[in-house]
Enzyme design. Structure first.
Site, PDB file in Angstrom:
ATOM      1  N   SER A  63       3.422   6.506  11.513  1.00 48.97           N
ATOM      2  CA  SER A  63       2.920   5.136  11.333  1.00 48.97           C
ATOM      3  C   SER A  63       3.602   4.213  12.330  1.00 48.97           C
ATOM      4  O   SER A  63       4.753   4.459  12.735  1.00 48.97           O
ATOM      5  CB  SER A  63       3.230   4.656   9.913  1.00 48.97           C
ATOM      6  OG  SER A  63       3.034   3.256   9.815  1.00 48.97           O
ATOM      7  N   TYR A 104       9.699   3.877   3.597  1.00 49.16           N
ATOM      8  CA  TYR A 104       8.483   4.409   4.241  1.00 49.16           C
ATOM      9  C   TYR A 104       8.699   4.474   5.759  1.00 49.16           C
ATOM     10  O   TYR A 104       8.374   5.482   6.400  1.00 49.16           O
ATOM     11  CB  TYR A 104       7.292   3.509   3.878  1.00 49.16           C
ATOM     12  CG  TYR A 104       5.962   3.893   4.492  1.00 49.16           C
ATOM     13  CD1 TYR A 104       5.219   4.966   3.992  1.00 49.16           C
ATOM     14  CD2 TYR A 104       5.414   3.161   5.550  1.00 49.16           C
ATOM     15  CE1 TYR A 104       3.982   5.296   4.542  1.00 49.16           C
ATOM     16  CE2 TYR A 104       4.182   3.477   6.099  1.00 49.16           C
ATOM     17  CZ  TYR A 104       3.474   4.550   5.586  1.00 49.16           C
ATOM     18  OH  TYR A 104       2.247   4.874   6.124  1.00 49.16           O
TER      19      TYR A 104
HETATM   20  N1  LIG Z   1      -3.948   3.061   6.075  1.00 51.25           N
HETATM   21  C1  LIG Z   1      -3.025   2.679   6.956  1.00 51.25           C
HETATM   22  O1  LIG Z   1      -2.951   1.513   7.353  1.00 51.25           O
HETATM   23  C2  LIG Z   1      -2.050   3.694   7.506  1.00 51.25           C
HETATM   24  C3  LIG Z   1      -1.252   3.313   8.602  1.00 51.25           C
HETATM   25  C4  LIG Z   1      -0.347   4.231   9.128  1.00 51.25           C
HETATM   26  C5  LIG Z   1      -0.226   5.491   8.576  1.00 51.25           C
HETATM   27  N2  LIG Z   1      -0.999   5.830   7.500  1.00 51.25           N
HETATM   28  C6  LIG Z   1      -0.823   7.162   6.950  1.00 51.25           C
HETATM   29  O2  LIG Z   1      -2.062   7.847   6.994  1.00 51.25           O
HETATM   30  C7  LIG Z   1      -2.104   8.845   5.979  1.00 51.25           C
HETATM   31  C8  LIG Z   1      -3.395   8.699   5.179  1.00 51.25           C
HETATM   32  O3  LIG Z   1      -3.376   7.458   4.520  1.00 51.25           O
HETATM   33  P1  LIG Z   1      -4.680   6.696   3.987  1.00 51.25           P
HETATM   34  O4  LIG Z   1      -4.577   5.290   4.457  1.00 51.25           O
HETATM   35  O5  LIG Z   1      -5.915   7.480   4.273  1.00 51.25           O
HETATM   36  O6  LIG Z   1      -4.371   6.639   2.426  1.00 51.25           O
HETATM   37  P2  LIG Z   1      -4.940   7.436   1.177  1.00 51.25           P
HETATM   38  O7  LIG Z   1      -4.115   6.996   0.010  1.00 51.25           O
HETATM   39  O8  LIG Z   1      -6.413   7.279   1.108  1.00 51.25           O
HETATM   40  O9  LIG Z   1      -4.620   8.961   1.544  1.00 51.25           O
HETATM   41  C9  LIG Z   1      -3.476   9.650   1.183  1.00 51.25           C
HETATM   42  C10 LIG Z   1      -3.883  10.900   0.413  1.00 51.25           C
HETATM   43  O10 LIG Z   1      -2.708  11.685   0.187  1.00 51.25           O
HETATM   44  C11 LIG Z   1      -2.822  12.248  -1.102  1.00 51.25           C
HETATM   45  N3  LIG Z   1      -1.486  12.609  -1.582  1.00 51.25           N
HETATM   46  C12 LIG Z   1      -0.530  11.778  -2.089  1.00 51.25           C
HETATM   47  N4  LIG Z   1       0.537  12.492  -2.456  1.00 51.25           N
HETATM   48  C13 LIG Z   1       0.262  13.806  -2.173  1.00 51.25           C
HETATM   49  C14 LIG Z   1       0.973  15.019  -2.340  1.00 51.25           C
HETATM   50  N5  LIG Z   1       2.192  15.034  -2.886  1.00 51.25           N
HETATM   51  N6  LIG Z   1       0.384  16.181  -1.947  1.00 51.25           N
HETATM   52  C15 LIG Z   1      -0.871  16.173  -1.416  1.00 51.25           C
HETATM   53  N7  LIG Z   1      -1.595  15.037  -1.249  1.00 51.25           N
HETATM   54  C16 LIG Z   1      -1.028  13.875  -1.615  1.00 51.25           C
HETATM   55  C17 LIG Z   1      -3.482  11.165  -1.937  1.00 51.25           C
HETATM   56  O11 LIG Z   1      -4.058  11.702  -3.130  1.00 51.25           O
HETATM   57  C18 LIG Z   1      -4.505  10.603  -0.952  1.00 51.25           C
HETATM   58  O12 LIG Z   1      -5.750  11.276  -1.051  1.00 51.25           O
HETATM   59  C19 LIG Z   1      -0.827   8.641   5.156  1.00 51.25           C
HETATM   60  O13 LIG Z   1       0.153   9.555   5.590  1.00 51.25           O
HETATM   61  C20 LIG Z   1      -0.419   7.227   5.494  1.00 51.25           C
HETATM   62  O14 LIG Z   1       0.968   7.003   5.304  1.00 51.25           O
HETATM   63  C21 LIG Z   1      -1.908   4.961   6.964  1.00 51.25           C
END
Ligand SMILES: NC(=O)c1ccc[n+]([C@@H]2O[C@H](COP(=O)([O-])OP(=O)(O)OC[C@H]3O[C@@H](n4cnc5c(N)ncnc54)[C@H](O)[C@@H]3O)[C@@H](O)[C@H]2O)c1
Length: 252
Positions: A143, A158
């Protein structure tokens, strides 16, 4: 349309959320000819995505990336069904918007565990297979928060977890390159998913956009397209890299 992942078997963790980066990635990989493996800890979400894809080219598995046993089971079931593993996208992640002094021991554990330990365990489960094949691509979802010391919704723990992923990924790239296994990381900026949904009012959004040269929030598709590049042979001389997908929010 050129297809970049034909014959490839690709695992995406945390990929069952309807509006998440993971499912968008699985869809794009599938459109590019891959067989896709969707894993997620959310059993109900897994049930909902079963049926979105032709069963011959898709496997949906409920699994927790923090459990070594679950990660090994995923690798085993993928090998049983498809006989190889070409790509792993470590996408499962959780966040918590709290301040430094508010971080409780349990919060620290779960944020570090899902983001960082999960990357370690799932990567360890697929690495022997990729080494034996002599080819593989592991992609880690870090991130902008790792680089800036905070995004918008993530707390300091985080940031620490996501920065840890960058270090772990680079070390893995050094060790595994000789076996043909590439390891790269992606640092998304603010991407409109459930993580952000409903948490931004218009004034907050306008303020955030002032700091984004491309003048919009990112979409799951923006990140998925970068994953596609890193998963495919288009990037076959790239390892140990960190690719920003942030609209210019952080330029360094
Ligand atoms: N949305 C943003 O702005 C953003 C920015 C930077 C990084 N990210 C990263 O991108 C990735 C995806 O995030 P997103 O925004 O699609 O959110 P999201 O919450 O839709 O996706 C995360 C998924 O991970 C699953 N999850 C949580 N704990 C878990 C575990 N222990 N084992 C297996 N699965 C698990 C959740 O059920 C969910 O489906 C994450 O790693 C997040 O930190 C997101």
């Amino acid at each position: 349309m050129a297809k970049f992942l034909e014959e490839k078997v690709c695992i995406v963790t945390g990929a069952a959320g309807a509006n998440g980066i993971g499912l968008r990635t699985a869809k794009l990989f599938y459109e590019h000819g891959a067989s896709v493996v969707i894993t997620d800890v959310n059993e109900q979400a897994c049930d909902e995505v079963r049926g979105l894809f032709d069963e011959k080219r898709c496997l949906v598995l409920t699994a927790n990336v923090v459990s070594k046993g679950d990660c090994d089971r995923v690798a085993g079931e993928v090998m049983e069904k498809f006989g190889r593993i070409d790509v792993l996208v470590n996408n499962a992640g959780i966040t918590q918007p709290v301040k430094f002094e508010e971080i409780q021991p349990d919060d620290y554990d779960r944020i570090l565990d899902v983001n960082l330990r999960g990357m370690l365990y799932m990567s360890q489960s697929v690495t022997p297979i990729m080494k034996q094949q002599g080819v593989g691509s592991i992609i880690n979802t870090s991130s902008v928060s790792a680089q800036r010391g905070g995004g918008i919704f993530g707390g300091p723990h985080y940031s620490a977890a996501k920065a840890g992923m960058l270090g772990l990924g680079k070390a893995m790239a050094r060790e595994l390159g000789v076996f043909g296994v590439r390891v790269n990381s992606v640092t998304p900026g603010l991407i409109a998913t459930d993580i952000t949904d409903g948490k931004l009012d218009d004034a907050m959004k306008a303020k955030i956009l002032e700091g984004i040269p491309l003048n919009r929030l990112g979409t799951p598709e923006d990140v998925a397209k970068t994953f596609l590049f890193l998963a495919s042979d288009l990037s076959d001389y790239i390892t140990g890299a960190t690719i920003d997908v942030n609209g210019g929010m952080h330029i360094h």
